[in-house]
Design a protein around this motif. Sequence first.
Motif, PDB file in Angstrom:
ATOM      1  N   GLY A   1       0.835  -1.184   0.000  1.00  8.12           N
ATOM      2  CA  GLY A   1       0.000   0.000   0.000  1.00  8.12           C
ATOM      3  C   GLY A   1       0.874   1.239   0.000  1.00  8.12           C
ATOM      4  N   GLY A   2       0.215   2.381  -0.047  1.00 11.45           N
ATOM      5  CA  GLY A   2       0.956   3.627  -0.044  1.00 11.45           C
ATOM      6  C   GLY A   2       0.329   4.620   0.909  1.00 11.45           C
ATOM      7  N   SER A   3       1.157   5.211   1.768  1.00 13.99           N
ATOM      8  CA  SER A   3       0.672   6.348   2.540  1.00 13.99           C
ATOM      9  C   SER A   3       1.841   7.285   2.800  1.00 13.99           C
ATOM     10  N   GLU A   4       1.546   8.549   3.036  1.00  6.65           N
ATOM     11  CA  GLU A   4       2.565   9.589   3.254  1.00  6.65           C
ATOM     12  C   GLU A   4       3.502   9.692   2.049  1.00  6.65           C
ATOM     13  N   GLY A   5       3.047   9.267   0.880  1.00  8.00           N
ATOM     14  CA  GLY A   5       3.897   9.354  -0.309  1.00  8.00           C
ATOM     15  C   GLY A   5       4.892   8.212  -0.443  1.00  8.00           C
ATOM     16  N   TYR A   6       4.896   7.274   0.518  1.00 15.15           N
ATOM     17  CA  TYR A   6       5.815   6.132   0.457  1.00 15.15           C
ATOM     18  C   TYR A   6       5.010   4.840   0.325  1.00 15.15           C
ATOM     19  N   SER A   7       5.692   3.708   0.290  1.00 14.90           N
ATOM     20  CA  SER A   7       4.974   2.473  -0.021  1.00 14.90           C
ATOM     21  C   SER A   7       5.452   1.300   0.820  1.00 14.90           C
ATOM     22  N   SER A   8       4.717   0.214   0.717  1.00 17.23           N
ATOM     23  CA  SER A   8       5.067  -1.017   1.421  1.00 17.23           C
ATOM     24  C   SER A   8       5.015  -2.166   0.428  1.00 17.23           C
ATOM     25  N   ASP A   9       5.598  -3.285   0.813  1.00 18.04           N
ATOM     26  CA  ASP A   9       5.667  -4.460  -0.061  1.00 18.04           C
ATOM     27  C   ASP A   9       6.088  -5.621   0.820  1.00 18.04           C
ATOM     28  N   ILE A  10       5.256  -6.624   0.909  1.00 15.99           N
ATOM     29  CA  ILE A  10       5.597  -7.778   1.742  1.00 15.99           C
ATOM     30  C   ILE A  10       5.009  -9.031   1.105  1.00 15.99           C
ATOM     31  N   THR A  11       5.733 -10.130   1.210  1.00 19.90           N
ATOM     32  CA  THR A  11       5.202 -11.424   0.757  1.00 19.90           C
ATOM     33  C   THR A  11       5.335 -12.438   1.883  1.00 19.90           C
ATOM     34  N   ARG A  12       4.244 -13.121   2.140  1.00 20.93           N
ATOM     35  CA  ARG A  12       4.245 -14.209   3.112  1.00 20.93           C
ATOM     36  C   ARG A  12       3.432 -15.361   2.538  1.00 20.93           C
ATOM     37  N   MET A  13       3.554 -16.517   3.170  1.00 22.01           N
ATOM     38  CA  MET A  13       2.884 -17.732   2.721  1.00 22.01           C
ATOM     39  C   MET A  13       1.811 -18.138   3.725  1.00 22.01           C
ATOM     40  N   ALA A  14       0.732 -18.683   3.210  1.00 24.36           N
ATOM     41  CA  ALA A  14      -0.270 -19.301   4.076  1.00 24.36           C
ATOM     42  C   ALA A  14      -0.578 -20.688   3.520  1.00 24.36           C
ATOM     43  N   VAL A  15      -1.031 -21.566   4.387  1.00 29.94           N
ATOM     44  CA  VAL A  15      -1.392 -22.926   3.976  1.00 29.94           C
ATOM     45  C   VAL A  15      -2.785 -23.222   4.506  1.00 29.94           C
ATOM     46  N   MET A  16      -3.642 -23.703   3.630  1.00 27.13           N
ATOM     47  CA  MET A  16      -5.020 -24.023   4.010  1.00 27.13           C
ATOM     48  C   MET A  16      -5.036 -25.415   4.636  1.00 27.13           C
ATOM     49  N   GLY A  17      -4.809 -25.464   5.933  1.00 29.31           N
ATOM     50  CA  GLY A  17      -4.804 -26.757   6.627  1.00 29.31           C
ATOM     51  C   GLY A  17      -3.434 -27.411   6.544  1.00 29.31           C
ATOM     52  N   GLU A  18      -3.416 -28.662   6.078  1.00 29.35           N
ATOM     53  CA  GLU A  18      -2.162 -29.411   5.998  1.00 29.35           C
ATOM     54  C   GLU A  18      -1.353 -28.982   4.776  1.00 29.35           C
TER      55      GLU A  18
ATOM     56  N   LYS B   1       1.768 -19.174   7.526  1.00 32.36           N
ATOM     57  CA  LYS B   1       0.587 -19.061   8.381  1.00 32.36           C
ATOM     58  C   LYS B   1      -0.317 -20.267   8.131  1.00 32.36           C
ATOM     59  N   ARG B   2      -0.611 -20.989   9.181  1.00 30.17           N
ATOM     60  CA  ARG B   2      -1.515 -22.130   9.056  1.00 30.17           C
ATOM     61  C   ARG B   2      -2.954 -21.638   9.225  1.00 30.17           C
ATOM     62  N   ILE B   3      -3.784 -21.817   8.181  1.00 33.05           N
ATOM     63  CA  ILE B   3      -5.191 -21.414   8.239  1.00 33.05           C
ATOM     64  C   ILE B   3      -6.017 -22.643   8.626  1.00 33.05           C
ATOM     65  N   ASP B   4      -6.791 -22.534   9.681  1.00 33.95           N
ATOM     66  CA  ASP B   4      -7.644 -23.657  10.096  1.00 33.95           C
ATOM     67  C   ASP B   4      -8.750 -23.869   9.070  1.00 33.95           C
ATOM     68  N   VAL B   5      -8.950 -25.096   8.663  1.00 38.81           N
ATOM     69  CA  VAL B   5     -10.004 -25.374   7.658  1.00 38.81           C
ATOM     70  C   VAL B   5     -11.004 -26.387   8.215  1.00 38.81           C
TER      71      VAL B   5
END
Lengths: 365, 365
Positions: A225-242, A361-365
């Motif tokens: 996203g962008g605020s104050e004229g600057y920006s962010s950038d992040i990547t993470r992983m999630a898993v749906m259950g096992e 991130k483990r997502i409970d299913v």
Amino acid sequence: MTKSDARLARLRAKMDEEGVDLVVLGPGAHLGWLLDVHPHADERPVLAMVTKGHAGFLMPVLEAESAGRQTDLPFYEWSDDEGPKGALDRLLDDFGAGNAGSFVVDETMRADHAALVQDRLLNAKRQFCESTVGALRMRKDADEYAALKRNALQADRAMQAAWAAMKPGMTEEEVAAVARAHFVSEGAKPLFSIVGAGPNGAMPHHHTGTTVLKEGDVVVMDIGGGSEGYSSDITRMAVMGEAPEGFDEVHAIVNRAVEAAIEVARPGVKAHVLDDAARGVIAEAGYGENFLHRLGHGLGTEVHEPPWISASSETVLDEGMVFSIEPGIYLSGRFGLRLEEIVILRADGPEILSELPRDAKRIDV
Amino acid sequence: MTKSDARLARLRAKMDEEGVDLVVLGPGAHLGWLLDVHPHADERPVLAMVTKGHAGFLMPVLEAESAGRQTDLPFYEWSDDEGPKGALDRLLDDFGAGNAGSFVVDETMRADHAALVQDRLLNAKRQFCESTVGALRMRKDADEYAALKRNALQADRAMQAAWAAMKPGMTEEEVAAVARAHFVSEGAKPLFSIVGAGPNGAMPHHHTGTTVLKEGDVVVMDIGGGSEGYSSDITRMAVMGEAPEGFDEVHAIVNRAVEAAIEVARPGVKAHVLDDAARGVIAEAGYGENFLHRLGHGLGTEVHEPPWISASSETVLDEGMVFSIEPGIYLSGRFGLRLEEIVILRADGPEILSELPRDAKRIDV
């Protein structure tokens, strides 16, 4: 001295160092950084021109009143009827730049706008902004760091909001919408939101779409996203259950690649050394062919800006540079896995801006 | 034959006519129109290249899987490590275009991406797309007309939705948000929404902001959305209660200018004749200096595309061309007044796409 005056003075010092007579910028990030001017951009050329002794704009007459509220620099106005060439000639004459020996043009400018200047200065040496405006923008000051840190924490929370909403049956686009809504709820502008479920994650710039999340899916999420004229950038992983077979091993390899790059990043080191270190970890584990892109890119007013962290980058890293470290392993037909940190380089190494662990991130299913 | 094959064949016929050996397009409207390919665009060059006998892409390896789902044309892939030059050389060799005498480059492409090709073909004649892809895109077929008509009616309804919500105390941005929400409610993408209240309307591309609407304000509203790959663009006026002194007279002049342009628009007429007719009406009424821009622009997959309707435009208008007629009078410090119709040129003259009257909308206060 205003911030713009100070940056203009720094640019002129750089122009001296680099032997550049004229810098030409279009509407966009370079100009926004230098002069805090954000003109309307369309097919009509708007050019900011800087020489040793002058600075001003080639400006369509219909934009003059609006743009004039953002700067006191002189405008050389042109109408749709006359076209821009006469005004450009007047500007170059006044600035003594009609016979410039060397000029810099904004690499992000439209080709036809750049051609206006290039075709007028046919015998001059043309460069892009890398060693002038680009070089200056790479080093962030304390205010810029503070803004980038606040942006990074917003992105952490947007990621967590999306994770909290994720469940089987949702589409990628619905997950992305949760992240975007979170940015908006904090007053930020959502800039991009890649959600790649299952095999879609194997495309680094997958078009987030109507694919439905299901149990057992690995989900790449790369948001900013962008605020104050600057920006962010992040990547993470999630898993749906096992997690599927092989996922945990690949995750550990990519995480070690992040750590390897962090380990070698110091002021004075060339950017390719970081790429080499991360790529080495991945290649040694047998996935060299599956790491499809460079290790990282700078981040600031733009999501992608110098320095570029690639195997061929000779850029010498310095204190205050902010960039991504984002190795990935893309297994076509199976899943993709990328972990991305934004860091600011300090004297003793990188400081990570995000406060979110890199664990999947483990997502409970 | 697919739509893309048919358009490629038409482009090659144009290239023959114009003596062009090679056409180079970046991600954007030209490429979307020609091949229905919409690659991710960033600092990594993605170039579509067309010669008499070949068509293919210079493609970053990390985009290949995603872009490959949109086209069967061959990719010349390059990695962040190697850079694009080797792959470009291989492509030009295979296409027999390494010694092209004349090439066309997408004028909207980034300057550094265009330079990759220009610096490689230093002795070739360079043109932009105006007489090739641009010329083809100007004439709309029946499907394109139908999509543009549906877009126009969406914009009419978005305008009416904003008018229904307008009241003193709202900000420009709040009014714009109503129009955007209406586009979204019809499945369209809001593309732009200029709301200029009072003196702000005197800036044709005013940045819609926090100015509060108040009784007696004249409000310019210029909005557009996109659906089915095409777009809309309409400008109408609203008045918050009683119109200020002089408004009705200026409105009548601008409306007569629209009618004057419609009156002279016929296939075979040069575009400047329309601008001349509208400008003549405004100049005769004593406001020549206050009509700050050209009369109009083409509309299609882009909001601004050829033909350009300006005092210097020699483009010969033809059946099927779709463009705006949008004269304006801008009175600095007082108000601005613009009326904009999108028309398609038929054998017997222009057909207006909007069904909304050009009368100023009176808002009860």
